[in-house]
Design an enzyme around this catalytic site. Structure first.
Site, PDB file in Angstrom:
ATOM      1  N   TRP A 156     -10.520  -3.854   5.920  1.00 35.13           N
ATOM      2  CA  TRP A 156     -11.475  -4.694   6.647  1.00 35.13           C
ATOM      3  C   TRP A 156     -12.669  -5.134   5.787  1.00 35.13           C
ATOM      4  O   TRP A 156     -13.420  -6.012   6.203  1.00 35.13           O
ATOM      5  CB  TRP A 156     -12.016  -3.916   7.870  1.00 35.13           C
ATOM      6  CG  TRP A 156     -12.549  -2.566   7.487  1.00 35.13           C
ATOM      7  CD1 TRP A 156     -11.868  -1.384   7.534  1.00 35.13           C
ATOM      8  CD2 TRP A 156     -13.837  -2.258   6.950  1.00 35.13           C
ATOM      9  NE1 TRP A 156     -12.656  -0.356   7.059  1.00 35.13           N
ATOM     10  CE2 TRP A 156     -13.867  -0.873   6.694  1.00 35.13           C
ATOM     11  CE3 TRP A 156     -14.977  -3.022   6.648  1.00 35.13           C
ATOM     12  CZ2 TRP A 156     -14.988  -0.225   6.156  1.00 35.13           C
ATOM     13  CZ3 TRP A 156     -16.086  -2.376   6.107  1.00 35.13           C
ATOM     14  CH2 TRP A 156     -16.086  -0.997   5.868  1.00 35.13           C
ATOM     15  N   LYS A 180       0.187  -6.780   7.508  1.00 28.33           N
ATOM     16  CA  LYS A 180      -0.567  -6.156   8.605  1.00 28.33           C
ATOM     17  C   LYS A 180      -2.040  -6.225   8.215  1.00 28.33           C
ATOM     18  O   LYS A 180      -2.503  -5.506   7.349  1.00 28.33           O
ATOM     19  CB  LYS A 180      -0.178  -4.689   8.830  1.00 28.33           C
ATOM     20  CG  LYS A 180      -0.815  -4.153  10.123  1.00 28.33           C
ATOM     21  CD  LYS A 180      -0.855  -2.643  10.198  1.00 28.33           C
ATOM     22  CE  LYS A 180      -2.150  -2.027   9.772  1.00 28.33           C
ATOM     23  NZ  LYS A 180      -3.386  -2.454  10.456  1.00 28.33           N
ATOM     24  N   GLY A 234      -6.659   0.419   0.383  1.00 29.69           N
ATOM     25  CA  GLY A 234      -7.289   1.290   1.377  1.00 29.69           C
ATOM     26  C   GLY A 234      -7.558   2.661   0.781  1.00 29.69           C
ATOM     27  O   GLY A 234      -7.670   2.805  -0.439  1.00 29.69           O
ATOM     28  N   GLU A 256      -4.120   0.042  -4.278  1.00 35.71           N
ATOM     29  CA  GLU A 256      -5.513  -0.082  -4.740  1.00 35.71           C
ATOM     30  C   GLU A 256      -6.308   0.815  -3.807  1.00 35.71           C
ATOM     31  O   GLU A 256      -6.507   0.495  -2.642  1.00 35.71           O
ATOM     32  CB  GLU A 256      -5.922  -1.558  -4.675  1.00 35.71           C
ATOM     33  CG  GLU A 256      -7.125  -1.872  -5.517  1.00 35.71           C
ATOM     34  CD  GLU A 256      -8.402  -1.770  -4.716  1.00 35.71           C
ATOM     35  OE1 GLU A 256      -9.003  -0.663  -4.731  1.00 35.71           O
ATOM     36  OE2 GLU A 256      -8.797  -2.757  -4.088  1.00 35.71           O
ATOM     37  N   LEU A 257      -6.704   1.984  -4.327  1.00 31.70           N
ATOM     38  CA  LEU A 257      -7.201   3.051  -3.458  1.00 31.70           C
ATOM     39  C   LEU A 257      -8.694   3.318  -3.655  1.00 31.70           C
ATOM     40  O   LEU A 257      -9.418   2.482  -4.174  1.00 31.70           O
ATOM     41  CB  LEU A 257      -6.346   4.305  -3.692  1.00 31.70           C
ATOM     42  CG  LEU A 257      -4.830   4.057  -3.564  1.00 31.70           C
ATOM     43  CD1 LEU A 257      -4.036   5.311  -3.884  1.00 31.70           C
ATOM     44  CD2 LEU A 257      -4.468   3.552  -2.171  1.00 31.70           C
ATOM     45  N   CYS A 290     -14.944  -0.704  -2.645  1.00 30.48           N
ATOM     46  CA  CYS A 290     -14.332   0.418  -3.384  1.00 30.48           C
ATOM     47  C   CYS A 290     -14.934   0.553  -4.776  1.00 30.48           C
ATOM     48  O   CYS A 290     -14.818   1.607  -5.390  1.00 30.48           O
ATOM     49  CB  CYS A 290     -12.841   0.188  -3.557  1.00 30.48           C
ATOM     50  SG  CYS A 290     -12.010  -0.042  -2.012  1.00 30.48           S
TER      51      CYS A 290
HETATM   52  C1  SIN Z   1     -12.583  -3.579  -2.858  1.00 34.53           C
HETATM   53  O1  SIN Z   1     -13.578  -3.082  -2.395  1.00 34.53           O
HETATM   54  O2  SIN Z   1     -11.513  -3.003  -2.768  1.00 34.53           O
HETATM   55  C2  SIN Z   1     -12.537  -4.925  -3.518  1.00 34.53           C
HETATM   56  C3  SIN Z   1     -13.707  -5.298  -4.287  1.00 34.53           C
HETATM   57  C4  SIN Z   1     -13.501  -6.531  -5.125  1.00 34.53           C
HETATM   58  O3  SIN Z   1     -12.448  -7.157  -5.156  1.00 34.53           O
HETATM   59  O4  SIN Z   1     -14.447  -6.876  -5.790  1.00 34.53           O
END
Ligand code: SIN
Length: 485
Positions: A156, A180, A234, A256-257, A290
Protein backbone atom coordinates in the site's frame (compact mmCIF):
# COMPACT_ATOMS: atom_id res chain seq x y z
CA UNK A 1 -15.34 9.64 -26.54
CA UNK A 2 -12.72 12.02 -25.18
CA UNK A 3 -9.27 10.60 -24.51
CA UNK A 4 -9.29 12.15 -21.08
CA UNK A 5 -11.05 10.52 -18.14
CA UNK A 6 -12.35 12.56 -15.24
CA UNK A 7 -11.07 11.53 -11.81
CA UNK A 8 -14.25 9.71 -10.83
CA UNK A 9 -14.33 7.82 -14.12
CA UNK A 10 -11.03 6.26 -13.04
CA UNK A 11 -12.42 5.04 -9.73
CA UNK A 12 -13.57 1.45 -10.11
CA UNK A 13 -15.01 -1.00 -7.62
CA UNK A 14 -14.86 -4.23 -9.58
CA UNK A 15 -12.42 -6.98 -10.44
CA UNK A 16 -10.71 -6.62 -13.82
CA UNK A 17 -10.60 -10.07 -15.42
CA UNK A 18 -10.09 -10.83 -19.10
CA UNK A 19 -10.75 -7.21 -20.06
CA UNK A 20 -14.12 -7.09 -18.23
CA UNK A 21 -15.22 -5.56 -14.94
CA UNK A 22 -16.85 -8.05 -12.56
CA UNK A 23 -18.59 -7.85 -9.23
CA UNK A 24 -18.08 -10.36 -6.38
CA UNK A 25 -20.07 -11.87 -3.52
CA UNK A 26 -18.07 -10.03 -0.87
CA UNK A 27 -16.95 -6.39 -0.72
CA UNK A 28 -14.63 -4.38 1.46
CA UNK A 29 -14.42 -0.70 2.31
CA UNK A 30 -11.54 1.47 1.13
CA UNK A 31 -11.12 4.29 3.63
CA UNK A 32 -9.46 7.67 3.57
CA UNK A 33 -6.73 7.64 6.26
CA UNK A 34 -7.11 11.39 6.74
CA UNK A 35 -10.66 11.11 8.15
CA UNK A 36 -11.56 7.43 8.33
CA UNK A 37 -14.45 7.87 5.86
CA UNK A 38 -15.25 5.15 3.34
CA UNK A 39 -14.37 6.21 -0.20
CA UNK A 40 -16.01 3.21 -1.92
CA UNK A 41 -16.68 -0.49 -1.38
CA UNK A 42 -14.57 -2.70 -3.64
CA UNK A 43 -15.36 -6.25 -4.79
CA UNK A 44 -13.33 -8.93 -3.00
CA UNK A 45 -12.40 -11.79 -5.35
CA UNK A 46 -13.01 -15.39 -4.31
CA UNK A 47 -10.99 -18.46 -5.30
CA UNK A 48 -13.01 -19.15 -8.46
CA UNK A 49 -12.50 -15.57 -9.64
CA UNK A 50 -8.74 -15.73 -8.97
CA UNK A 51 -8.63 -18.96 -10.97
CA UNK A 52 -10.54 -17.40 -13.83
CA UNK A 53 -8.07 -14.48 -13.82
CA UNK A 54 -5.19 -16.98 -14.06
CA UNK A 55 -6.94 -18.79 -16.90
CA UNK A 56 -7.51 -15.50 -18.73
CA UNK A 57 -3.81 -14.69 -18.33
CA UNK A 58 -2.86 -18.19 -19.52
CA UNK A 59 -5.01 -17.80 -22.63
CA UNK A 60 -3.78 -14.26 -23.39
CA UNK A 61 -0.16 -15.38 -22.98
CA UNK A 62 -0.43 -17.47 -26.14
CA UNK A 63 -0.92 -14.41 -28.34
CA UNK A 64 0.80 -11.69 -26.26
CA UNK A 65 4.13 -13.55 -26.34
CA UNK A 66 3.88 -13.67 -30.14
CA UNK A 67 3.48 -9.92 -30.56
CA UNK A 68 6.65 -8.37 -31.90
CA UNK A 69 8.78 -6.42 -29.46
CA UNK A 70 7.73 -3.24 -31.26
CA UNK A 71 4.03 -4.03 -30.89
CA UNK A 72 4.46 -4.63 -27.16
CA UNK A 73 6.58 -1.50 -26.83
CA UNK A 74 3.96 0.60 -28.63
CA UNK A 75 1.20 -0.52 -26.27
CA UNK A 76 3.34 0.11 -23.20
CA UNK A 77 4.28 3.52 -24.57
CA UNK A 78 0.57 4.35 -25.14
CA UNK A 79 -0.14 3.29 -21.53
CA UNK A 80 2.72 5.50 -20.28
CA UNK A 81 1.31 8.48 -22.22
CA UNK A 82 -2.17 7.95 -20.77
CA UNK A 83 -0.85 7.64 -17.21
CA UNK A 84 1.05 10.91 -17.61
CA UNK A 85 -1.98 12.61 -19.18
CA UNK A 86 -3.93 11.62 -16.07
CA UNK A 87 -1.15 12.38 -13.58
CA UNK A 88 -3.28 14.82 -11.57
CA UNK A 89 -6.41 12.62 -11.47
CA UNK A 90 -4.37 9.57 -10.46
CA UNK A 91 -2.54 11.58 -7.80
CA UNK A 92 -5.86 12.70 -6.31
CA UNK A 93 -7.06 9.10 -6.14
CA UNK A 94 -3.81 8.04 -4.48
CA UNK A 95 -4.03 10.80 -1.89
CA UNK A 96 -7.62 9.85 -1.12
CA UNK A 97 -6.81 6.23 -0.37
CA UNK A 98 -3.19 6.42 0.83
CA UNK A 99 -2.89 9.87 2.38
CA UNK A 100 0.39 11.14 0.93
CA UNK A 101 0.39 14.82 -0.12
CA UNK A 102 -0.95 15.35 -3.62
CA UNK A 103 2.31 16.77 -4.92
CA UNK A 104 4.18 13.73 -3.64
CA UNK A 105 1.48 11.48 -5.12
CA UNK A 106 1.94 13.21 -8.50
CA UNK A 107 5.66 12.47 -8.11
CA UNK A 108 4.85 8.81 -7.54
CA UNK A 109 2.66 8.73 -10.66
CA UNK A 110 5.58 10.06 -12.71
CA UNK A 111 7.96 7.61 -10.98
CA UNK A 112 5.52 4.74 -11.63
CA UNK A 113 5.03 5.79 -15.25
CA UNK A 114 8.80 5.95 -15.75
CA UNK A 115 8.96 2.15 -15.35
CA UNK A 116 6.38 1.74 -18.14
CA UNK A 117 8.38 4.04 -20.39
CA UNK A 118 11.69 2.42 -19.53
CA UNK A 119 10.48 -1.15 -20.10
CA UNK A 120 8.66 -0.17 -23.31
CA UNK A 121 12.15 0.62 -24.55
CA UNK A 122 13.76 -2.44 -22.96
CA UNK A 123 11.25 -4.69 -24.79
CA UNK A 124 13.33 -4.00 -27.90
CA UNK A 125 16.61 -4.93 -26.22
CA UNK A 126 15.95 -8.53 -25.24
CA UNK A 127 18.91 -10.21 -26.85
CA UNK A 128 20.40 -13.68 -27.05
CA UNK A 129 23.81 -14.95 -28.12
CA UNK A 130 25.41 -16.97 -30.86
CA UNK A 131 28.15 -19.01 -29.22
CA UNK A 132 31.49 -19.97 -30.78
CA UNK A 133 31.29 -23.27 -32.65
CA UNK A 134 32.25 -26.35 -30.67
CA UNK A 135 32.02 -28.66 -33.71
CA UNK A 136 32.23 -27.67 -37.34
CA UNK A 137 28.74 -29.02 -38.15
CA UNK A 138 27.01 -27.58 -35.11
CA UNK A 139 25.88 -24.19 -33.90
CA UNK A 140 24.79 -23.16 -30.40
CA UNK A 141 22.55 -20.20 -29.72
CA UNK A 142 20.95 -18.69 -26.64
CA UNK A 143 17.50 -17.14 -26.82
CA UNK A 144 15.33 -15.57 -24.12
CA UNK A 145 11.62 -16.28 -23.73
CA UNK A 146 8.89 -14.99 -21.40
CA UNK A 147 8.42 -17.12 -18.27
CA UNK A 148 4.62 -17.20 -18.60
CA UNK A 149 1.85 -16.11 -16.25
CA UNK A 150 3.12 -13.94 -13.39
CA UNK A 151 1.31 -13.48 -10.08
CA UNK A 152 1.98 -10.08 -8.53
CA UNK A 153 1.33 -8.95 -4.95
CA UNK A 154 1.97 -5.31 -4.11
CA UNK A 155 2.00 -3.08 -0.98
CA UNK A 156 0.00 0.00 0.00
CA UNK A 157 2.89 2.43 0.49
CA UNK A 158 3.47 3.00 -3.26
CA UNK A 159 0.09 2.04 -4.73
CA UNK A 160 1.10 2.80 -8.34
CA UNK A 161 4.87 2.50 -8.64
CA UNK A 162 5.11 -0.94 -7.06
CA UNK A 163 2.65 -2.23 -9.66
CA UNK A 164 4.23 -0.65 -12.72
CA UNK A 165 7.75 -1.68 -11.59
CA UNK A 166 6.58 -5.31 -11.90
CA UNK A 167 3.93 -5.21 -14.62
CA UNK A 168 5.90 -3.18 -17.17
CA UNK A 169 8.93 -5.53 -17.37
CA UNK A 170 6.61 -8.56 -17.30
CA UNK A 171 4.59 -7.27 -20.26
CA UNK A 172 7.70 -6.10 -22.11
CA UNK A 173 9.11 -9.62 -21.79
CA UNK A 174 5.87 -11.11 -23.20
CA UNK A 175 4.38 -12.35 -19.91
CA UNK A 176 0.80 -11.83 -18.73
CA UNK A 177 -0.11 -10.96 -15.14
CA UNK A 178 -2.60 -11.50 -12.33
CA UNK A 179 -2.29 -8.76 -9.71
CA UNK A 180 -3.50 -8.66 -6.14
CA UNK A 181 -3.30 -5.00 -5.17
CA UNK A 182 -3.27 -4.09 -1.46
CA UNK A 183 -6.71 -4.03 0.20
CA UNK A 184 -5.86 -0.65 1.72
CA UNK A 185 -5.17 1.00 -1.65
CA UNK A 186 -6.72 -0.92 -4.56
CA UNK A 187 -8.12 2.13 -6.38
CA UNK A 188 -4.81 3.27 -7.85
CA UNK A 189 -4.31 -0.20 -9.32
CA UNK A 190 -7.81 -0.37 -10.77
CA UNK A 191 -7.38 3.08 -12.33
CA UNK A 192 -4.24 1.81 -14.08
CA UNK A 193 -6.35 -0.97 -15.62
CA UNK A 194 -8.75 1.56 -17.18
CA UNK A 195 -5.81 3.28 -18.85
CA UNK A 196 -4.15 0.00 -19.89
CA UNK A 197 -7.36 -1.00 -21.65
CA UNK A 198 -7.56 2.38 -23.36
CA UNK A 199 -3.93 1.96 -24.44
CA UNK A 200 -4.90 -1.21 -26.33
CA UNK A 201 -3.34 -3.77 -24.00
CA UNK A 202 -5.39 -6.86 -24.95
CA UNK A 203 -7.92 -8.55 -22.67
CA UNK A 204 -6.35 -11.05 -20.27
CA UNK A 205 -2.84 -9.57 -20.42
CA UNK A 206 -3.44 -7.61 -17.21
CA UNK A 207 -5.90 -8.97 -14.64
CA UNK A 208 -6.49 -7.27 -11.29
CA UNK A 209 -8.24 -9.10 -8.47
CA UNK A 210 -8.48 -7.17 -5.22
CA UNK A 211 -9.34 -9.48 -2.35
CA UNK A 212 -9.34 -9.31 1.40
CA UNK A 213 -8.36 -12.95 1.53
CA UNK A 214 -4.61 -12.70 0.94
CA UNK A 215 -3.91 -16.30 1.95
CA UNK A 216 -6.51 -17.60 -0.50
CA UNK A 217 -4.90 -15.54 -3.30
CA UNK A 218 -1.38 -16.79 -2.52
CA UNK A 219 -2.44 -20.41 -2.14
CA UNK A 220 -4.50 -20.32 -5.34
CA UNK A 221 -1.81 -18.80 -7.54
CA UNK A 222 0.95 -20.99 -6.10
CA UNK A 223 -1.11 -24.16 -6.67
CA UNK A 224 -2.07 -23.32 -10.27
CA UNK A 225 0.00 -25.03 -12.96
CA UNK A 226 -0.12 -21.99 -15.26
CA UNK A 227 1.63 -19.63 -12.83
CA UNK A 228 5.37 -19.67 -13.41
CA UNK A 229 6.52 -16.66 -11.45
CA UNK A 230 5.56 -14.70 -8.35
CA UNK A 231 6.71 -11.17 -7.70
CA UNK A 232 6.06 -9.71 -4.26
CA UNK A 233 6.85 -6.49 -2.42
CA UNK A 234 6.13 -6.47 1.29
CA UNK A 235 7.39 -7.77 4.61
CA UNK A 236 10.11 -10.38 5.04
CA UNK A 237 7.75 -12.53 7.13
CA UNK A 238 5.18 -12.73 4.30
CA UNK A 239 7.93 -13.10 1.68
CA UNK A 240 9.26 -16.13 3.51
CA UNK A 241 5.79 -17.74 3.60
CA UNK A 242 5.30 -17.07 -0.11
CA UNK A 243 8.68 -18.60 -0.92
CA UNK A 244 7.61 -21.77 0.90
CA UNK A 245 4.33 -21.86 -1.04
CA UNK A 246 6.24 -21.39 -4.31
CA UNK A 247 8.56 -24.29 -3.51
CA UNK A 248 5.95 -26.98 -4.30
CA UNK A 249 5.89 -26.12 -7.99
CA UNK A 250 9.31 -24.42 -8.08
CA UNK A 251 7.68 -21.14 -9.05
CA UNK A 252 10.31 -18.48 -9.63
CA UNK A 253 10.28 -15.62 -7.16
CA UNK A 254 11.23 -11.96 -7.05
CA UNK A 255 10.97 -10.66 -3.51
CA UNK A 256 11.44 -7.05 -2.45
CA UNK A 257 11.22 -7.26 1.32
CA UNK A 258 11.82 -5.31 4.50
CA UNK A 259 14.72 -3.05 5.31
CA UNK A 260 16.50 -1.49 8.26
CA UNK A 261 18.52 1.14 6.46
CA UNK A 262 21.42 2.77 8.27
CA UNK A 263 22.16 6.43 7.52
CA UNK A 264 25.75 7.10 8.64
CA UNK A 265 27.08 10.61 9.19
CA UNK A 266 30.89 10.59 9.38
CA UNK A 267 32.95 13.37 10.93
CA UNK A 268 34.11 14.63 7.51
CA UNK A 269 30.55 14.96 6.17
CA UNK A 270 29.07 18.27 5.06
CA UNK A 271 26.42 18.42 7.79
CA UNK A 272 24.06 20.63 5.80
CA UNK A 273 24.04 18.11 2.96
CA UNK A 274 23.63 15.27 5.48
CA UNK A 275 20.58 16.95 7.03
CA UNK A 276 19.03 17.83 3.67
CA UNK A 277 19.48 14.27 2.36
CA UNK A 278 18.26 12.64 5.57
CA UNK A 279 15.11 14.76 5.44
CA UNK A 280 14.51 13.76 1.81
CA UNK A 281 15.05 10.09 2.62
CA UNK A 282 13.37 9.78 6.00
CA UNK A 283 10.23 11.84 5.47
CA UNK A 284 9.28 10.65 2.00
CA UNK A 285 5.80 9.13 2.36
CA UNK A 286 5.89 10.07 6.09
CA UNK A 287 8.63 7.50 6.67
CA UNK A 288 6.59 4.66 5.19
CA UNK A 289 9.13 3.33 2.70
CA UNK A 290 11.28 0.20 2.78
CA UNK A 291 14.37 2.27 2.01
CA UNK A 292 13.69 4.91 4.65
CA UNK A 293 16.62 5.65 6.99
CA UNK A 294 15.74 3.56 10.04
CA UNK A 295 18.92 3.94 12.10
CA UNK A 296 20.78 7.24 12.00
CA UNK A 297 24.39 6.57 13.04
CA UNK A 298 26.39 9.70 13.78
CA UNK A 299 30.11 9.90 14.57
CA UNK A 300 30.39 11.10 18.17
CA UNK A 301 32.39 14.27 17.45
CA UNK A 302 29.71 15.73 15.13
CA UNK A 303 26.60 14.51 16.92
CA UNK A 304 25.78 17.77 18.71
CA UNK A 305 26.12 19.95 15.61
CA UNK A 306 24.27 17.48 13.42
CA UNK A 307 21.34 16.99 15.81
CA UNK A 308 21.00 20.77 16.21
CA UNK A 309 20.72 21.29 12.44
CA UNK A 310 18.46 18.29 12.02
CA UNK A 311 16.07 19.46 14.71
CA UNK A 312 15.79 22.88 13.04
CA UNK A 313 14.99 21.28 9.71
CA UNK A 314 12.47 18.85 11.20
CA UNK A 315 10.63 21.68 12.95
CA UNK A 316 9.84 23.16 9.54
CA UNK A 317 8.00 20.05 8.30
CA UNK A 318 4.25 20.51 7.97
CA UNK A 319 1.91 17.63 8.77
CA UNK A 320 -1.60 17.86 7.32
CA UNK A 321 -4.16 16.54 4.87
CA UNK A 322 -2.70 15.48 1.54
CA UNK A 323 -5.01 17.90 -0.24
CA UNK A 324 -3.42 20.90 1.53
CA UNK A 325 -0.78 22.46 -0.69
CA UNK A 326 1.62 23.11 2.19
CA UNK A 327 1.58 19.59 3.71
CA UNK A 328 4.92 17.78 3.69
CA UNK A 329 3.56 14.70 5.47
CA UNK A 330 0.07 13.21 5.30
CA UNK A 331 -1.47 10.79 7.81
CA UNK A 332 -0.05 7.33 8.48
CA UNK A 333 -1.92 4.51 6.77
CA UNK A 334 -3.86 3.07 9.72
CA UNK A 335 -4.10 2.73 13.49
CA UNK A 336 -1.70 -0.25 13.53
CA UNK A 337 0.99 1.94 11.96
CA UNK A 338 0.45 4.65 14.57
CA UNK A 339 0.47 2.14 17.44
CA UNK A 340 3.61 0.46 16.18
CA UNK A 341 5.53 3.76 15.98
CA UNK A 342 4.26 4.93 19.38
CA UNK A 343 5.21 1.61 21.01
CA UNK A 344 8.71 1.67 19.54
CA UNK A 345 9.23 5.23 20.75
CA UNK A 346 7.84 4.49 24.24
CA UNK A 347 10.09 1.47 24.51
CA UNK A 348 13.16 3.49 23.45
CA UNK A 349 12.38 6.28 25.93
CA UNK A 350 11.82 3.84 28.76
CA UNK A 351 15.21 2.29 27.97
CA UNK A 352 17.14 5.55 28.10
CA UNK A 353 16.60 7.35 24.76
CA UNK A 354 15.83 11.11 24.92
CA UNK A 355 13.44 13.30 22.98
CA UNK A 356 15.05 16.15 21.05
CA UNK A 357 11.68 16.72 19.40
CA UNK A 358 8.69 15.13 21.08
CA UNK A 359 6.09 15.11 18.27
CA UNK A 360 3.95 11.97 18.06
CA UNK A 361 0.23 11.54 17.45
CA UNK A 362 -1.52 14.83 16.64
CA UNK A 363 -5.13 14.26 17.71
CA UNK A 364 -6.13 17.77 16.64
CA UNK A 365 -5.41 16.87 13.03
CA UNK A 366 -6.87 13.36 13.32
CA UNK A 367 -6.12 9.93 14.78
CA UNK A 368 -3.54 8.97 12.14
CA UNK A 369 -1.56 12.21 11.91
CA UNK A 370 1.91 11.89 13.44
CA UNK A 371 4.26 14.81 14.06
CA UNK A 372 7.97 14.06 13.43
CA UNK A 373 9.96 12.84 16.41
CA UNK A 374 13.71 13.06 17.02
CA UNK A 375 15.31 10.71 19.55
CA UNK A 376 18.93 10.60 20.70
CA UNK A 377 20.86 8.22 23.01
CA UNK A 378 19.37 5.31 21.08
CA UNK A 379 21.25 2.00 21.35
CA UNK A 380 21.50 -1.00 19.00
CA UNK A 381 19.75 -3.19 21.58
CA UNK A 382 16.51 -1.18 21.52
CA UNK A 383 13.57 -2.51 19.49
CA UNK A 384 13.51 0.73 17.49
CA UNK A 385 16.96 -0.19 16.10
CA UNK A 386 15.86 -3.63 15.01
CA UNK A 387 12.38 -2.96 13.62
CA UNK A 388 11.25 -1.14 10.48
CA UNK A 389 9.72 2.00 12.07
CA UNK A 390 7.66 3.05 9.00
CA UNK A 391 6.81 6.45 10.55
CA UNK A 392 8.41 9.91 10.78
CA UNK A 393 10.65 9.01 13.72
CA UNK A 394 14.41 9.67 13.60
CA UNK A 395 16.41 7.51 16.03
CA UNK A 396 20.01 8.67 16.47
CA UNK A 397 22.83 6.42 17.70
CA UNK A 398 26.50 7.36 17.94
CA UNK A 399 29.79 5.60 17.18
CA UNK A 400 33.50 6.42 17.50
CA UNK A 401 35.52 4.96 14.65
CA UNK A 402 34.82 4.31 10.97
CA UNK A 403 35.01 0.54 11.52
CA UNK A 404 32.56 0.78 14.38
CA UNK A 405 30.15 2.76 12.19
CA UNK A 406 30.34 0.14 9.42
CA UNK A 407 29.90 -2.75 11.86
CA UNK A 408 26.86 -1.08 13.41
CA UNK A 409 25.38 -0.41 9.96
CA UNK A 410 25.80 -4.04 8.89
CA UNK A 411 24.55 -5.47 12.18
CA UNK A 412 21.12 -6.40 10.83
CA UNK A 413 19.58 -9.31 8.96
CA UNK A 414 18.34 -6.82 6.34
CA UNK A 415 20.27 -5.34 3.44
CA UNK A 416 18.03 -3.26 1.20
CA UNK A 417 19.38 0.29 1.36
CA UNK A 418 22.18 2.04 3.25
CA UNK A 419 23.30 5.66 3.18
CA UNK A 420 26.38 7.50 4.31
CA UNK A 421 27.67 11.05 4.23
CA UNK A 422 31.42 11.69 4.04
CA UNK A 423 33.84 13.71 1.94
CA UNK A 424 37.22 11.90 1.95
CA UNK A 425 37.46 9.89 -1.26
CA UNK A 426 39.34 7.00 0.36
CA UNK A 427 36.65 6.73 3.04
CA UNK A 428 33.90 6.88 0.41
CA UNK A 429 35.56 4.00 -1.42
CA UNK A 430 36.08 1.89 1.73
CA UNK A 431 32.58 2.39 3.11
CA UNK A 432 30.84 1.85 -0.26
CA UNK A 433 32.61 -1.50 -0.55
CA UNK A 434 31.89 -2.55 3.03
CA UNK A 435 28.15 -1.83 3.36
CA UNK A 436 25.96 -4.90 2.94
CA UNK A 437 23.04 -3.46 0.99
CA UNK A 438 21.59 -3.57 -2.52
CA UNK A 439 21.44 0.22 -2.80
CA UNK A 440 23.89 2.65 -1.24
CA UNK A 441 23.31 6.41 -1.19
CA UNK A 442 26.54 8.41 -0.85
CA UNK A 443 25.78 11.98 0.19
CA UNK A 444 22.39 11.24 -1.32
CA UNK A 445 19.10 10.26 0.28
CA UNK A 446 17.16 10.01 -2.99
CA UNK A 447 18.26 6.79 -4.65
CA UNK A 448 15.20 5.46 -6.48
CA UNK A 449 15.02 5.76 -10.26
CA UNK A 450 13.86 3.56 -13.13
CA UNK A 451 17.49 3.24 -14.23
CA UNK A 452 18.70 1.96 -10.83
CA UNK A 453 18.54 -1.75 -9.94
CA UNK A 454 16.32 -2.00 -6.85
CA UNK A 455 16.57 -4.98 -4.49
CA UNK A 456 18.23 -6.26 -1.39
CA UNK A 457 20.99 -8.35 0.14
CA UNK A 458 20.32 -10.84 2.96
CA UNK A 459 16.69 -11.04 4.17
CA UNK A 460 15.71 -7.99 2.13
CA UNK A 461 14.93 -10.09 -0.88
CA UNK A 462 15.75 -11.84 -4.11
CA UNK A 463 16.09 -10.29 -7.56
CA UNK A 464 16.26 -6.75 -8.90
CA UNK A 465 13.56 -4.44 -10.22
CA UNK A 466 13.90 -1.48 -12.57
CA UNK A 467 17.08 -0.88 -14.63
CA UNK A 468 18.25 -3.04 -17.53
CA UNK A 469 18.45 -6.00 -15.12
CA UNK A 470 14.75 -5.84 -14.22
CA UNK A 471 13.44 -7.55 -17.36
CA UNK A 472 15.61 -10.65 -16.74
CA UNK A 473 13.33 -11.56 -13.84
CA UNK A 474 10.60 -12.31 -16.41
CA UNK A 475 12.69 -14.18 -18.97
CA UNK A 476 13.84 -17.77 -19.31
CA UNK A 477 17.15 -18.53 -21.00
CA UNK A 478 16.99 -21.27 -23.60
CA UNK A 479 20.03 -22.92 -25.19
CA UNK A 480 19.59 -24.16 -28.77
CA UNK A 481 22.15 -26.62 -30.08
CA UNK A 482 21.74 -27.35 -33.79
CA UNK A 483 23.71 -30.21 -35.32
CA UNK A 484 24.04 -31.85 -38.74
CA UNK A 485 24.75 -28.52 -40.40
C1 SIN B 1 9.53 0.74 -1.21
O1 SIN B 1 9.33 1.32 -0.18
O2 SIN B 1 9.47 -0.48 -1.26
C2 SIN B 1 9.81 1.42 -2.52
C3 SIN B 1 10.58 2.64 -2.45
C4 SIN B 1 11.04 3.13 -3.80
O3 SIN B 1 10.78 2.55 -4.85
O4 SIN B 1 11.69 4.14 -3.79
Amino acid sequence: MSNKFKRDELINQGLYINGKWQDAQQHFAVTNPADGNTIVEVASADKTQVESAIEAAEHAFKSWRKQTCEQRAEKLRAWFDLVMQHQQELAEIMTLEQGKPEQEAAGEIAYGASFIEWFAEEAKRIRGDILPNIKDNQQSRVIKQPVGVVAIITPWNFPTAMITRKVAPALAAGCTVVIKPPSLTPLSALALAVLAEKAGIPAGVINIVPTQDSSMFSETVCAHKAVRKLSFTGSTAVGSKLMKLCSDQIIKVSLELGGNAPFIVFDDADLDIAVEQLIACKFRNAGQTCISANRVLVQQSVEKAFVHKLKNAMQKLVVGKGQNKDSDLGPLINQDAVDKASDLVDDAISNGARFELEGGVDKQLGALFYQPQLLTSVTPAMSISKTEIFAPVVAVQTFDTEDEGIDLANDTEFGLAAYFCASATDRIHRVSEALEAGLVGINSGAISHALHPFGGFKQSGIGREGSHYGIDEYLEIKTLVQGAL
